[in-house]
Design a protein around this motif. Structure first.
Motif, mmCIF file in Angstrom:
data_model
loop_
_atom_site.group_PDB
_atom_site.id
_atom_site.type_symbol
_atom_site.label_atom_id
_atom_site.label_comp_id
_atom_site.label_asym_id
_atom_site.label_seq_id
_atom_site.Cartn_x
_atom_site.Cartn_y
_atom_site.Cartn_z
ATOM 1 N N ARG A 97 0.831 -1.211 0.000
ATOM 2 C CA ARG A 97 0.000 0.000 0.000
ATOM 3 C C ARG A 97 0.861 1.255 0.000
ATOM 4 N NH1 ARG A 97 -5.466 0.192 1.884
ATOM 5 N NH2 ARG A 97 -5.098 2.430 1.879
ATOM 6 N N GLN A 98 1.932 1.235 0.768
ATOM 7 C CA GLN A 98 2.831 2.381 0.829
ATOM 8 C C GLN A 98 3.486 2.623 -0.531
ATOM 9 O OE1 GLN A 98 5.716 2.153 3.988
ATOM 10 N NE2 GLN A 98 6.973 3.814 3.154
ATOM 11 N N VAL A 99 3.889 1.557 -1.180
ATOM 12 C CA VAL A 99 4.535 1.692 -2.491
ATOM 13 C C VAL A 99 3.556 2.225 -3.523
ATOM 14 C CG1 VAL A 99 5.602 0.417 -4.397
ATOM 15 C CG2 VAL A 99 6.309 -0.023 -2.037
ATOM 16 N N LEU A 100 2.330 1.731 -3.520
ATOM 17 C CA LEU A 100 1.333 2.243 -4.463
ATOM 18 C C LEU A 100 1.136 3.741 -4.277
ATOM 19 C CD1 LEU A 100 -1.334 -0.615 -4.381
ATOM 20 C CD2 LEU A 100 0.274 -0.095 -6.227
ATOM 21 N N ALA A 101 1.092 4.190 -3.041
ATOM 22 C CA ALA A 101 0.945 5.624 -2.784
ATOM 23 C C ALA A 101 2.145 6.396 -3.329
ATOM 24 C CB ALA A 101 0.784 5.871 -1.287
ATOM 25 N N LYS A 102 3.343 5.860 -3.123
ATOM 26 C CA LYS A 102 4.541 6.530 -3.632
ATOM 27 C C LYS A 102 4.532 6.592 -5.162
ATOM 28 C CE LYS A 102 7.745 5.458 0.187
ATOM 29 N NZ LYS A 102 8.258 6.820 0.415
ATOM 30 N N LEU A 103 4.118 5.498 -5.780
ATOM 31 C CA LEU A 103 4.044 5.491 -7.240
ATOM 32 C C LEU A 103 3.067 6.541 -7.742
ATOM 33 C CD1 LEU A 103 4.028 1.636 -7.969
ATOM 34 C CD2 LEU A 103 5.866 3.247 -8.523
ATOM 35 N N HIS A 104 1.942 6.679 -7.053
ATOM 36 C CA HIS A 104 0.974 7.682 -7.481
ATOM 37 C C HIS A 104 1.527 9.094 -7.319
ATOM 38 C CE1 HIS A 104 -2.824 10.121 -7.146
ATOM 39 N NE2 HIS A 104 -2.922 9.554 -8.340
ATOM 40 N N VAL A 105 2.239 9.343 -6.246
ATOM 41 C CA VAL A 105 2.854 10.665 -6.065
ATOM 42 C C VAL A 105 3.798 10.964 -7.224
ATOM 43 C CG1 VAL A 105 4.441 12.002 -4.635
ATOM 44 C CG2 VAL A 105 2.611 10.690 -3.554
ATOM 45 N N LEU A 106 4.596 9.978 -7.616
ATOM 46 C CA LEU A 106 5.520 10.176 -8.731
ATOM 47 C C LEU A 106 4.782 10.377 -10.046
ATOM 48 C CD1 LEU A 106 8.149 7.393 -7.892
ATOM 49 C CD2 LEU A 106 8.485 9.866 -7.693
ATOM 50 N N ALA A 107 3.750 9.575 -10.268
ATOM 51 C CA ALA A 107 3.057 9.589 -11.559
ATOM 52 C C ALA A 107 2.161 10.805 -11.744
ATOM 53 C CB ALA A 107 2.220 8.319 -11.709
ATOM 54 N N ALA A 108 1.534 11.262 -10.674
ATOM 55 C CA ALA A 108 0.435 12.227 -10.814
ATOM 56 C C ALA A 108 0.786 13.650 -10.383
ATOM 57 C CB ALA A 108 -0.772 11.735 -10.008
ATOM 58 N N ARG A 109 2.005 13.867 -9.970
ATOM 59 C CA ARG A 109 2.374 15.233 -9.588
ATOM 60 C C ARG A 109 2.240 16.165 -10.788
ATOM 61 N NH1 ARG A 109 7.740 14.728 -7.535
ATOM 62 N NH2 ARG A 109 8.674 15.734 -9.346
ATOM 63 N N GLY A 110 1.541 17.239 -10.600
ATOM 64 C CA GLY A 110 1.294 18.168 -11.696
ATOM 65 C C GLY A 110 0.098 17.815 -12.548
ATOM 66 N N VAL A 111 -0.542 16.669 -12.237
ATOM 67 C CA VAL A 111 -1.718 16.221 -12.994
ATOM 68 C C VAL A 111 -2.975 16.351 -12.139
ATOM 69 C CG1 VAL A 111 -2.783 14.315 -14.270
ATOM 70 C CG2 VAL A 111 -0.294 14.611 -14.307
ATOM 71 N N VAL A 112 -2.876 15.979 -10.875
ATOM 72 C CA VAL A 112 -4.012 16.067 -9.960
ATOM 73 C C VAL A 112 -3.649 17.011 -8.828
ATOM 74 C CG1 VAL A 112 -4.665 13.695 -10.532
ATOM 75 C CG2 VAL A 112 -3.294 14.128 -8.489
ATOM 76 N N PRO A 113 -4.639 17.536 -8.083
ATOM 77 C CA PRO A 113 -4.340 18.420 -6.957
ATOM 78 C C PRO A 113 -3.418 17.747 -5.944
ATOM 79 C CG PRO A 113 -6.677 18.489 -7.478
ATOM 80 C CD PRO A 113 -6.089 17.390 -8.305
#
Length: 243
Positions: A97-113
């Motif tokens: 779960r922690q890794v999925l959250a980190k991946l989303h931070v990397l992937a979605a920065r500048g795309v979602v709030p």
């Protein structure tokens, strides 16, 4: 016992996954990897990121992205994810779960709030079940586990924005961490993009939960891995030619 073992009894699934593994093993013997493994890995990572962004509806030529002229935030996020995979391999089976959250931070920065980065937007129970499947699972064959990780996340899309980038990265982490592709050379995203209609269709079939739907997805995943293994050989040839 392997909780996913019954899936190997679906028609052609075990044979397809075994054939894909053989293609990967053959690609890993490419002579470019003996002296130029770092160059091959860097190129495979770049092409994987470009393909993953394209599958999210943001296609660009790889040479444009190599040249640094593409500022599309989804592409930049996909590149950050590709670069960050190595640092998440050991954590993935311990804290999915922690890794999925980190991946989303990397992937979605500048795309979602900013407040949405790393936060689930739904499907928490099923994500928890997936995390339990990943954590400490040494029984499920790597290709089968990676395929299910990918399919579950692409079906749920539990994060805002480019959730598909997260799904594909989590599957790659599984292949790397479980030893099928320890150097991160097999850019499965390229295989998905090369077979994009099949990718989309089989993912939709998986979401139905039927045996035929599961079989369709697993056979596609095996085909995508085989395509990626062939691409690794192409990359290796190119590196040798330029050396």
């Amino acid at each position: 016992m392997d909780p996913l073992a019954p899936l190997l009894d679906l028609a052609d699934v075990a044979d397809s996954l075994a054939a894909a593994r053989d293609r990967v093993d053959a690609a890993m013997r490419h002579r470019a990897l003996r002296r130029h493994g770092g160059q091959v890995a860097a190129e495979a990572s770049l092409r994987a990121a470009v393909a993953s962004a394209a599958l999210e509806g943001h296609p660009y030529d790889v040479e444009e992205i190599r040249g640094g002229t593409v500022t599309d935030p989804v592409v930049q996020g996909s590149l950050r994810v590709a670069e960050g995979l190595g640092g998440l391999v050991d954590l993935w089976p311990r804290a999915p779960r922690q890794v999925l959250a980190k991946l989303h931070v990397l992937a979605a920065r500048g795309v979602v709030p900013a407040d949405d980065l790393g936060r689930l937007t739904g499907g928490a129970d099923r994500v928890d079940a997936l995390a339990r499947l990943v954590a400490g699972n040494a029984e499920t064959p790597p290709l089968l586990l990676a395929a299910i990780v990918h399919a579950e996340l692409i079906t749920l899309r539990p994060f805002a924005g480019p959730a598909g980038v997260v799904a594909r990265a989590a599957a790659r982490l599984t292949l790397i961490g479980r030893g099928l592709d320890p150097r991160g050379l097999v850019a499965v995203e390229i295989g998905h993009l090369a077979r994009e209609p099949e990718y989309v269709g089989s993912a939709g079939a998986y979401a139905t939960g039927t045996p035929d739907g599961l079989r369709s997805w697993l056979r596609h995943y095996a085909a995508a891995v085989s395509t990626a293994a062939d691409e690794l050989a192409v990359i290796g040839d190119g590196v040798l030619a330029a050396a």
